[in-house]
Design a protein around this motif. Sequence first.
Motif, mmCIF file in Angstrom:
data_model
loop_
_atom_site.group_PDB
_atom_site.id
_atom_site.type_symbol
_atom_site.label_atom_id
_atom_site.label_comp_id
_atom_site.label_asym_id
_atom_site.label_seq_id
_atom_site.Cartn_x
_atom_site.Cartn_y
_atom_site.Cartn_z
ATOM 1 N N VAL A 145 43.597 -76.714 -3.283
ATOM 2 C CA VAL A 145 43.820 -77.818 -2.288
ATOM 3 C C VAL A 145 43.168 -77.587 -0.823
ATOM 4 N N ARG A 146 43.200 -76.264 -0.457
ATOM 5 C CA ARG A 146 42.580 -75.984 0.943
ATOM 6 C C ARG A 146 41.047 -76.220 1.103
ATOM 7 N N LYS A 147 40.289 -76.107 -0.267
ATOM 8 C CA LYS A 147 38.891 -76.297 -0.306
ATOM 9 C C LYS A 147 38.653 -77.549 0.138
ATOM 10 N N TRP A 148 39.354 -78.636 -0.206
ATOM 11 C CA TRP A 148 39.085 -80.099 0.467
ATOM 12 C C TRP A 148 39.032 -80.245 1.803
ATOM 13 N N GLY A 149 39.676 -79.286 2.524
ATOM 14 C CA GLY A 149 39.708 -79.333 4.096
ATOM 15 C C GLY A 149 38.184 -79.067 4.428
ATOM 16 N N THR A 150 37.660 -77.882 3.776
ATOM 17 C CA THR A 150 36.216 -77.598 4.176
ATOM 18 C C THR A 150 35.186 -78.816 3.659
ATOM 19 N N LEU A 151 35.556 -79.307 2.621
ATOM 20 C CA LEU A 151 34.679 -80.460 2.318
ATOM 21 C C LEU A 151 34.850 -81.724 3.126
ATOM 22 N N GLY A 152 36.326 -81.885 3.666
ATOM 23 C CA GLY A 152 36.215 -82.804 4.767
ATOM 24 C C GLY A 152 35.338 -82.685 6.286
ATOM 25 N N TRP A 153 35.507 -81.320 6.565
ATOM 26 C CA TRP A 153 34.667 -80.898 7.653
ATOM 27 C C TRP A 153 33.072 -81.285 7.382
ATOM 28 N N ILE A 154 32.701 -80.984 6.270
ATOM 29 C CA ILE A 154 31.225 -81.162 5.921
ATOM 30 C C ILE A 154 30.889 -82.669 6.064
ATOM 31 N N ALA A 155 31.838 -83.406 5.286
ATOM 32 C CA ALA A 155 31.539 -84.694 5.336
ATOM 33 C C ALA A 155 31.387 -85.326 6.505
ATOM 34 N N VAL A 156 32.296 -85.319 7.252
ATOM 35 C CA VAL A 156 32.170 -86.085 8.541
ATOM 36 C C VAL A 156 31.088 -85.407 9.477
ATOM 37 N N GLY A 157 30.772 -84.156 9.298
ATOM 38 C CA GLY A 157 29.496 -83.825 9.971
ATOM 39 C C GLY A 157 28.217 -84.454 9.711
ATOM 40 N N LEU A 158 28.113 -84.482 8.283
ATOM 41 C CA LEU A 158 26.912 -85.166 7.833
ATOM 42 C C LEU A 158 26.980 -86.859 8.146
ATOM 43 N N ALA A 159 28.274 -87.293 7.980
ATOM 44 C CA ALA A 159 28.121 -88.869 8.353
ATOM 45 C C ALA A 159 27.829 -89.027 9.685
ATOM 46 N N MET A 160 28.368 -88.263 10.871
ATOM 47 C CA MET A 160 27.869 -88.399 12.227
ATOM 48 C C MET A 160 26.288 -88.037 12.382
ATOM 49 N N GLY A 161 26.068 -87.170 11.679
ATOM 50 C CA GLY A 161 24.482 -86.923 11.795
ATOM 51 C C GLY A 161 23.745 -88.022 11.295
ATOM 52 N N HIS A 162 23.971 -88.558 10.205
ATOM 53 C CA HIS A 162 23.377 -89.952 9.844
ATOM 54 C C HIS A 162 23.533 -91.110 10.755
ATOM 55 N N TRP A 163 24.882 -91.202 11.319
ATOM 56 C CA TRP A 163 25.274 -92.394 12.278
ATOM 57 C C TRP A 163 24.501 -92.162 13.728
ATOM 58 N N LEU A 164 24.020 -91.002 14.042
ATOM 59 C CA LEU A 164 23.198 -90.761 15.053
ATOM 60 C C LEU A 164 21.726 -90.999 14.799
ATOM 61 N N ALA A 165 21.424 -90.801 13.846
ATOM 62 C CA ALA A 165 19.985 -90.992 13.356
ATOM 63 C C ALA A 165 19.938 -92.513 13.314
ATOM 64 N N PHE A 166 20.657 -93.156 12.640
ATOM 65 C CA PHE A 166 20.675 -94.836 12.361
ATOM 66 C C PHE A 166 20.968 -95.693 13.444
ATOM 67 N N GLN A 167 22.069 -95.181 14.371
ATOM 68 C CA GLN A 167 22.378 -95.997 15.287
ATOM 69 C C GLN A 167 21.969 -95.545 16.994
ATOM 70 N N HIS A 168 21.683 -94.318 16.902
ATOM 71 C CA HIS A 168 21.348 -94.120 18.389
ATOM 72 C C HIS A 168 20.252 -93.072 18.627
ATOM 73 N N THR A 169 19.165 -93.696 17.469
ATOM 74 C CA THR A 169 17.707 -93.071 17.706
ATOM 75 C C THR A 169 16.661 -94.098 17.931
ATOM 76 N N PRO A 170 16.527 -94.315 19.459
ATOM 77 C CA PRO A 170 15.489 -95.376 19.539
ATOM 78 C C PRO A 170 13.996 -95.359 18.846
ATOM 79 N N ALA A 171 13.600 -96.353 18.137
ATOM 80 C CA ALA A 171 12.408 -96.423 17.340
ATOM 81 C C ALA A 171 11.385 -96.134 18.282
ATOM 82 N N GLY A 172 10.467 -95.303 18.110
ATOM 83 C CA GLY A 172 9.168 -95.187 18.949
ATOM 84 C C GLY A 172 9.247 -94.759 20.262
#
Length: 215
Positions: A145-172
Amino acid sequence: MNEPQAASPAPPLSPSLNFKLSTMMFFQYAIWGAWLPFLWAFLQGHRGMDGAAIGNMFAAGAVGAIFGPFFAGQLADRYFSTEKLLGISHLIGAGLIWQLATIDSKTGFLLFSLVYGLVYAPTLSLTNSLAFHHLPDRDRDFGRVRKWGTLGWIAVGLAMGHWLAFQHTPAGAAQDVVNAAQAAGKADAFRLSAVLGVVMGLYCFTLPKTPPASS
């Protein structure tokens, strides 16, 4: 002379309990992982704090980690069911960390970080305590059950990285403009953590009942 009888093996971990505890661990560490990896860059790149000031913010969380579990442990042992104390703590924590997205003063950020640490840090040990209380075999089942805590940490970190790339990265835009936009966008990490905290807080009230140890 009678031979000593071997202890009977613990019953298997039921799928329903496995799901409940694994989900608890996922949200528990997703709440933390949503903002902590981005804290330094946010405070330095968007709030303009120097290393000493940022170090104080991390130290405030450490103070919470030292003292918070003592008080929460007393409450869980004497007065509150663990699942209810978890739920209340996460709902309060969600309100606190939402404010960190907009607080721009060093003193204000430090105070809210300290209070948040006192509220959130105890939930780490409380989730472990709740899991240990209900797992049929701690040595065999806790890792599952504890391994899902590690997976939760990884999942939101990846999600935030993609969010910054798509929503907070001005093109050009020039690199300094992109850096500033992404640093400001990291405020969303606190908002994401708050949303997850509300979900976790409500979910905790559905967890297996775990009465105070003294009851």
